[in-house]
Design a protein around this motif. Structure first.
Motif, PDB file in Angstrom:
ATOM      1  N   TYR A  17     -11.003   7.270  -3.894  1.00  0.00           N
ATOM      2  CA  TYR A  17     -10.212   8.198  -3.089  1.00  0.00           C
ATOM      3  C   TYR A  17      -8.768   7.735  -3.195  1.00  0.00           C
ATOM      4  N   ALA A  19      -4.766   8.523  -2.063  1.00  0.00           N
ATOM      5  CA  ALA A  19      -3.954   9.213  -1.070  1.00  0.00           C
ATOM      6  C   ALA A  19      -2.485   8.880  -1.281  1.00  0.00           C
ATOM      7  N   THR A  23       0.036  10.584   3.824  1.00  0.00           N
ATOM      8  CA  THR A  23      -1.185  11.243   4.287  1.00  0.00           C
ATOM      9  C   THR A  23      -1.496  10.791   5.713  1.00  0.00           C
ATOM     10  N   PRO A  24      -1.788  11.734   6.611  1.00  0.00           N
ATOM     11  CA  PRO A  24      -2.095  11.346   7.997  1.00  0.00           C
ATOM     12  C   PRO A  24      -3.298  10.406   8.082  1.00  0.00           C
ATOM     13  N   ALA A  26      -5.510  10.147  10.334  1.00  0.00           N
ATOM     14  CA  ALA A  26      -6.732  10.856  10.734  1.00  0.00           C
ATOM     15  C   ALA A  26      -7.434  11.476   9.530  1.00  0.00           C
ATOM     16  N   GLU A  27      -6.678  12.033   8.610  1.00  0.00           N
ATOM     17  CA  GLU A  27      -7.256  12.640   7.404  1.00  0.00           C
ATOM     18  C   GLU A  27      -7.899  11.581   6.517  1.00  0.00           C
ATOM     19  N   VAL A  28      -7.203  10.477   6.317  1.00  0.00           N
ATOM     20  CA  VAL A  28      -7.724   9.399   5.483  1.00  0.00           C
ATOM     21  C   VAL A  28      -9.010   8.843   6.091  1.00  0.00           C
ATOM     22  N   ASP A  30     -11.070  10.287   8.127  1.00  0.00           N
ATOM     23  CA  ASP A  30     -12.130  11.306   8.051  1.00  0.00           C
ATOM     24  C   ASP A  30     -12.791  11.297   6.671  1.00  0.00           C
ATOM     25  N   VAL A  31     -11.983  11.307   5.624  1.00  0.00           N
ATOM     26  CA  VAL A  31     -12.524  11.297   4.258  1.00  0.00           C
ATOM     27  C   VAL A  31     -13.274  10.000   3.990  1.00  0.00           C
ATOM     28  N   GLU A  67       0.417   8.892  13.254  1.00  0.00           N
ATOM     29  CA  GLU A  67      -0.454   9.694  12.407  1.00  0.00           C
ATOM     30  C   GLU A  67      -0.401   9.365  10.920  1.00  0.00           C
ATOM     31  N   THR A  68       0.608   8.620  10.463  1.00  0.00           N
ATOM     32  CA  THR A  68       0.680   8.300   9.036  1.00  0.00           C
ATOM     33  C   THR A  68       0.671   6.800   8.858  1.00  0.00           C
TER      34      THR A  68
END
Length: 76
Positions: A17, A19, A23-24, A26-28, A30-31, A67-68
């Motif tokens: 993965y 990024a 990239t936030p 939370a997104e990282v 989650d993935v 967030e980042t």
């Protein structure tokens, strides 16, 4: 045979993965959770600038970071 003698190429993921540094978190996270990845390769303008791990995510959450994620802050 001895698993410690295996080359890392035989046990590594071939689909990491990747990024961007902006990239936030939370997104990282989650993935990472959905794909069961323990780390993310952070790439900026085609260059690897860091590796973000599950431990980094836990530390960021514990410290109440934003967030980042930022590789400069991560290097501290």
């Amino acid at each position: 045979g001895d698993p410690f003698q295996l080359p890392v190429s035989e046990v590594m993921r071939t689909d990491p993965y990747v990024a961007d540094p902006s990239t936030p978190l939370a997104e990282v996270a989650d993935v990472m959770g959905k794909r069961r990845y323990g780390a993310v390769v952070v790439v900026d303008a085609g260059n690897v600038v860091g590796v973000f791990t599950a431990v980094d995510a836990l530390r960021a959450i514990g410290e109440g970071r934003g967030e980042t994620f930022d590789t400069e802050r991560q290097a501290r």
